[in-house]
Design an enzyme around this catalytic site. Sequence first.
Site, mmCIF file in Angstrom:
data_model
loop_
_atom_site.group_PDB
_atom_site.id
_atom_site.type_symbol
_atom_site.label_atom_id
_atom_site.label_comp_id
_atom_site.label_asym_id
_atom_site.label_seq_id
_atom_site.Cartn_x
_atom_site.Cartn_y
_atom_site.Cartn_z
ATOM 1 N N THR A 168 0.937 -1.231 0.005
ATOM 2 C CA THR A 168 -0.146 0.002 -0.214
ATOM 3 C C THR A 168 0.917 1.283 0.054
ATOM 4 O OG1 THR A 168 -1.701 -1.098 0.881
ATOM 5 C CG2 THR A 168 -1.766 1.175 1.498
ATOM 6 N N TYR A 191 -3.971 -9.334 -9.060
ATOM 7 C CA TYR A 191 -4.394 -10.306 -8.415
ATOM 8 C C TYR A 191 -3.524 -11.499 -8.592
ATOM 9 C CZ TYR A 191 -8.112 -7.401 -6.900
ATOM 10 O OH TYR A 191 -8.788 -6.684 -6.299
#
Length: 340
Positions: A168, A191
């Site tokens: 992040t 993903y």
Amino acid sequence: MALRYFSSPMPTALITGITGQDGSYLTEQLLDQGYTVHGLVRRTSNTVRSRLDPLFHNKDVYNKNLFLHYADLDDTTTIRRILVKTQPDELYHLAGQSHVGASFDIPESTCQFTAMGTLKILEILRDLEKQPRFLHISSSEIFGRPDESPQNEHTPMRPVTPYGVAKTFATQMVQLYRESFGLFACNAICYNHESPRRGESFVTRKITKAAAEISLGLSDEIVLGSLDGRRDWGSAPEYTTAMHLMLQQDAPDDYVLATGQTHSVEEFLDAAFRSVGLDYQDHLQQNPKYMRPAEVTRLVGDPTHAKKQLGWTPATTALDLAKQMTAADVESLKRLAASS
Ligand code: GDR
């Protein structure tokens, strides 16, 4: 011998993490398109780089269109020197500590390489005269336990693992350097993506290797953690194709790369074992050692932006991957047995 890096009029790419699953596919794809490719590798006593072996041993490629350089991610002076020397048009930053489960045991080094390693490269780029287009491989782990499903590029980040927190930080720094300093910098929010080259500690490859070994009588059991986790699993070479497309656009942006479908670990396990005529229930052991203090939930990506803007469509499903990867593991074990 002085190496000549500037002989080709074709673009030059630099890849961190070139020896990994994604790095090896991306390298092949870029070389096929005529790129000169430079890769950063860690200096270790172990020089096994099996995913790059066919290229490494090809005299027409290695040290002609493909060059490897030693540099650790925290070695900013060396990375800067390599960037100045090689003058890449595109920089693909794929390196980092990529194991989510392990990040609970080694949070500090995960942040050092995955978070700070990315910031250090961005800082170098900021000062360069010729700034390459920059791609950072981000992760669905940034969403953690999202409020919305499926997730897209605007879904708030709520990581629940040290790895997710580090990613992040890196993802937001890429956005900040794009917006504040005008870098052509993109996040590929990936993903899970798998292939026969997937590292053996990740659950898909652990499963397909065990299915292959059991089917050939080389082993009798597989030991896993929780089977309940659901993942959006796609094919690694399809995802590296999208990463390249991201850097060919007129403007930098972030893209979710995902299939939009999820399957549980149990479904993947069942498909892999079935593909070689086995019932996983006859061979499964579970051990809390492989369970995590916190698990992401409801992670499924919405790849609409990548489909529309890049013209990219993921074609391979998780259940295709279970069969393909198991078949590849069976073949490689048979080749190994024949050669010994
Ligand atoms: P993930 O992949 O954490 O999603 O990160 P992994 O294959 O490690 O785990 C997937 C799911 O399987 C469960 N599981 C096990 N996992 C492992 N590794 N080993 C086991 O024995 C086992 N048993 C059950 C896990 O709990 C989890 O639910 C991957 C990495 O490639 C990251 O770098 C990337 O950013 C994300 O995908 C998107």
